[in-house]
Design an enzyme around this catalytic site. Sequence first.
Site, PDB file in Angstrom:
ATOM      1  N   GLU A  57      -2.837 -68.704  37.348  1.00  0.00           N
ATOM      2  CA  GLU A  57      -2.044 -67.490  37.180  1.00  0.00           C
ATOM      3  C   GLU A  57      -2.017 -66.763  38.525  1.00  0.00           C
ATOM      4  O   GLU A  57      -3.056 -66.310  39.018  1.00  0.00           O
ATOM      5  CB  GLU A  57      -2.608 -66.554  36.112  1.00  0.00           C
ATOM      6  CG  GLU A  57      -1.702 -65.329  35.931  1.00  0.00           C
ATOM      7  CD  GLU A  57      -2.289 -64.242  35.044  1.00  0.00           C
ATOM      8  OE1 GLU A  57      -1.503 -63.537  34.374  1.00  0.00           O
ATOM      9  OE2 GLU A  57      -3.526 -64.068  35.037  1.00  0.00           O
ATOM     10  N   TRP A  58      -0.837 -66.648  39.085  1.00  0.00           N
ATOM     11  CA  TRP A  58      -0.671 -65.951  40.357  1.00  0.00           C
ATOM     12  C   TRP A  58      -0.315 -64.500  40.067  1.00  0.00           C
ATOM     13  O   TRP A  58       0.797 -64.200  39.673  1.00  0.00           O
ATOM     14  CB  TRP A  58       0.403 -66.630  41.189  1.00  0.00           C
ATOM     15  CG  TRP A  58       0.630 -66.000  42.540  1.00  0.00           C
ATOM     16  CD1 TRP A  58      -0.221 -65.203  43.245  1.00  0.00           C
ATOM     17  CD2 TRP A  58       1.807 -66.152  43.348  1.00  0.00           C
ATOM     18  NE1 TRP A  58       0.338 -64.839  44.437  1.00  0.00           N
ATOM     19  CE2 TRP A  58       1.576 -65.402  44.525  1.00  0.00           C
ATOM     20  CE3 TRP A  58       3.015 -66.824  43.185  1.00  0.00           C
ATOM     21  CZ2 TRP A  58       2.544 -65.314  45.535  1.00  0.00           C
ATOM     22  CZ3 TRP A  58       3.965 -66.747  44.182  1.00  0.00           C
ATOM     23  CH2 TRP A  58       3.728 -66.005  45.342  1.00  0.00           C
ATOM     24  N   ARG A  59      -1.270 -63.618  40.253  1.00  0.00           N
ATOM     25  CA  ARG A  59      -1.067 -62.188  40.040  1.00  0.00           C
ATOM     26  C   ARG A  59      -0.496 -61.558  41.305  1.00  0.00           C
ATOM     27  O   ARG A  59      -1.163 -61.491  42.339  1.00  0.00           O
ATOM     28  CB  ARG A  59      -2.391 -61.536  39.660  1.00  0.00           C
ATOM     29  CG  ARG A  59      -2.850 -61.802  38.232  1.00  0.00           C
ATOM     30  CD  ARG A  59      -2.113 -60.912  37.239  1.00  0.00           C
ATOM     31  NE  ARG A  59      -2.391 -59.534  37.501  1.00  0.00           N
ATOM     32  CZ  ARG A  59      -3.379 -58.824  36.948  1.00  0.00           C
ATOM     33  NH1 ARG A  59      -4.200 -59.408  36.086  1.00  0.00           N
ATOM     34  NH2 ARG A  59      -3.561 -57.552  37.243  1.00  0.00           N
ATOM     35  N   ARG A 109       1.631 -57.654  36.884  1.00  0.00           N
ATOM     36  CA  ARG A 109       1.033 -56.822  35.851  1.00  0.00           C
ATOM     37  C   ARG A 109       1.188 -55.366  36.240  1.00  0.00           C
ATOM     38  O   ARG A 109       0.662 -54.915  37.240  1.00  0.00           O
ATOM     39  CB  ARG A 109      -0.453 -57.184  35.661  1.00  0.00           C
ATOM     40  CG  ARG A 109      -1.122 -56.433  34.532  1.00  0.00           C
ATOM     41  CD  ARG A 109      -0.545 -56.789  33.159  1.00  0.00           C
ATOM     42  NE  ARG A 109      -0.803 -58.167  32.777  1.00  0.00           N
ATOM     43  CZ  ARG A 109       0.150 -58.999  32.356  1.00  0.00           C
ATOM     44  NH1 ARG A 109       1.411 -58.596  32.240  1.00  0.00           N
ATOM     45  NH2 ARG A 109      -0.148 -60.240  32.031  1.00  0.00           N
ATOM     46  N   GLU A 113       0.128 -51.734  31.785  1.00  0.00           N
ATOM     47  CA  GLU A 113      -0.635 -52.718  31.016  1.00  0.00           C
ATOM     48  C   GLU A 113      -1.925 -53.128  31.721  1.00  0.00           C
ATOM     49  O   GLU A 113      -2.425 -54.236  31.530  1.00  0.00           O
ATOM     50  CB  GLU A 113       0.238 -53.945  30.742  1.00  0.00           C
ATOM     51  CG  GLU A 113       1.545 -53.599  30.066  1.00  0.00           C
ATOM     52  CD  GLU A 113       1.741 -54.267  28.720  1.00  0.00           C
ATOM     53  OE1 GLU A 113       0.853 -55.001  28.270  1.00  0.00           O
ATOM     54  OE2 GLU A 113       2.792 -54.026  28.119  1.00  0.00           O
ATOM     55  N   HIS A 167      -0.727 -55.774  26.343  1.00  0.00           N
ATOM     56  CA  HIS A 167      -2.148 -55.480  26.535  1.00  0.00           C
ATOM     57  C   HIS A 167      -2.460 -54.066  26.062  1.00  0.00           C
ATOM     58  O   HIS A 167      -1.693 -53.140  26.310  1.00  0.00           O
ATOM     59  CB  HIS A 167      -2.529 -55.613  28.012  1.00  0.00           C
ATOM     60  CG  HIS A 167      -2.226 -56.968  28.585  1.00  0.00           C
ATOM     61  ND1 HIS A 167      -0.945 -57.374  28.872  1.00  0.00           N
ATOM     62  CD2 HIS A 167      -3.045 -58.005  28.900  1.00  0.00           C
ATOM     63  CE1 HIS A 167      -0.984 -58.612  29.353  1.00  0.00           C
ATOM     64  NE2 HIS A 167      -2.240 -59.012  29.380  1.00  0.00           N
ATOM     65  N   LYS A 194       1.662 -63.731  23.863  1.00  0.00           N
ATOM     66  CA  LYS A 194       0.275 -63.412  24.208  1.00  0.00           C
ATOM     67  C   LYS A 194      -0.038 -61.942  23.952  1.00  0.00           C
ATOM     68  O   LYS A 194       0.725 -61.052  24.346  1.00  0.00           O
ATOM     69  CB  LYS A 194       0.030 -63.718  25.690  1.00  0.00           C
ATOM     70  CG  LYS A 194      -1.315 -63.219  26.219  1.00  0.00           C
ATOM     71  CD  LYS A 194      -1.327 -63.188  27.742  1.00  0.00           C
ATOM     72  CE  LYS A 194      -2.565 -62.453  28.259  1.00  0.00           C
ATOM     73  NZ  LYS A 194      -2.517 -62.251  29.724  1.00  0.00           N
ATOM     74  N   ARG A 236     -12.665 -65.758  23.706  1.00  0.00           N
ATOM     75  CA  ARG A 236     -12.393 -66.582  24.885  1.00  0.00           C
ATOM     76  C   ARG A 236     -12.999 -67.978  24.735  1.00  0.00           C
ATOM     77  O   ARG A 236     -12.543 -68.923  25.372  1.00  0.00           O
ATOM     78  CB  ARG A 236     -12.930 -65.900  26.143  1.00  0.00           C
ATOM     79  CG  ARG A 236     -12.276 -64.556  26.442  1.00  0.00           C
ATOM     80  CD  ARG A 236     -12.747 -63.999  27.768  1.00  0.00           C
ATOM     81  NE  ARG A 236     -12.193 -62.682  28.048  1.00  0.00           N
ATOM     82  CZ  ARG A 236     -11.024 -62.448  28.610  1.00  0.00           C
ATOM     83  NH1 ARG A 236     -10.260 -63.469  28.964  1.00  0.00           N
ATOM     84  NH2 ARG A 236     -10.606 -61.213  28.847  1.00  0.00           N
ATOM     85  N   SER A 255      -9.629 -60.924  36.520  1.00  0.00           N
ATOM     86  CA  SER A 255      -8.412 -60.124  36.426  1.00  0.00           C
ATOM     87  C   SER A 255      -8.386 -59.265  35.168  1.00  0.00           C
ATOM     88  O   SER A 255      -7.455 -58.486  34.978  1.00  0.00           O
ATOM     89  CB  SER A 255      -7.175 -61.035  36.454  1.00  0.00           C
ATOM     90  OG  SER A 255      -7.152 -61.881  35.318  1.00  0.00           O
ATOM     91  N   GLN A 259     -13.819 -61.779  31.332  1.00  0.00           N
ATOM     92  CA  GLN A 259     -13.542 -63.162  31.694  1.00  0.00           C
ATOM     93  C   GLN A 259     -14.834 -63.895  32.045  1.00  0.00           C
ATOM     94  O   GLN A 259     -15.700 -63.365  32.723  1.00  0.00           O
ATOM     95  CB  GLN A 259     -12.556 -63.226  32.859  1.00  0.00           C
ATOM     96  CG  GLN A 259     -11.125 -62.953  32.448  1.00  0.00           C
ATOM     97  CD  GLN A 259     -10.145 -63.029  33.605  1.00  0.00           C
ATOM     98  OE1 GLN A 259     -10.535 -63.220  34.753  1.00  0.00           O
ATOM     99  NE2 GLN A 259      -8.873 -62.852  33.310  1.00  0.00           N
TER     100      GLN A 259
END
Length: 274
Positions: A57-59, A109, A113, A167, A194, A236, A255, A259
């Site tokens: 995931e490229w934020r 993002r 959120e 979110h 999601k 998770r 992120s 996590q």
Amino acid sequence: MKPLPFLSAASSGRLPTPAQRDPGRPAIIVPVQQTDPSSLSAACADIAASGIVDVIEWRIDPLVVALGQAAEATDAGPARVDADAVAEAVRALAPHVTSAGPPVLVTLRSGFEGGEADISEADYAEVVRRLGALGTAAVDVEIARSGAPDLIDAVHAQGAAVVASQHNFTATDSVPEMRTTLAAMREAGADVAKIAMMPQSPADVADLLRATAESEARLDCPVIGISMGRLGRTSRILGGDFGSCATFAQMGQASAPGQIDAAELAAMLDALCA
């Protein structure tokens, strides 16, 4: 559990990912947030070399901030963002991410959120509308943003899949509310739906898992359900048992709250899915 659709679509010329080799195993998605080319390339190379990650995931919200295009909010609202400048910077960095090998989900993002980019609705739309042309496998679209269905159509027209997201960093919505949100994402055309919620009690985690399982059974698209923070770590690890097709882990900087280290999570999933 329905698999992430863009895993197979992006598999040409590379080895299958762990989730492709074992369809009963949820995909592991690891974020990268670096803003300079060398650090970004190194982080993506490390992820690819690990052999345990399915998707990068490229934020890009940290990039928006680093460019100085998003300032602190004022009474008049978020500062304007130069969408052209952001798009140019993202295009220049994209090869450093996509060349690593794993499929890439690109995400802006917003501050709405929990992200770093304090960006207006209009500027968010202008930037996201251009992300489908980067050559990445998928683009995140926040379903609560204005004109989200049109953004989903625009990304699809450029050949990328869409992960719609919502979110809540303060609480967990009710089960009917979460089901409604996931259904609205699919109705808007998302390829993956999601939700991520912040639990205040173990019952909130159970509600998140219930909404995920019920939605996975009812919808014709994959779903991802995440309960954040330490309290939500069960989601998770065991989310796949409730229909969640992917889980987010960290290699370095997290992120989102809660996590788990990617290597530790992969070992747990391998044991559970053996």
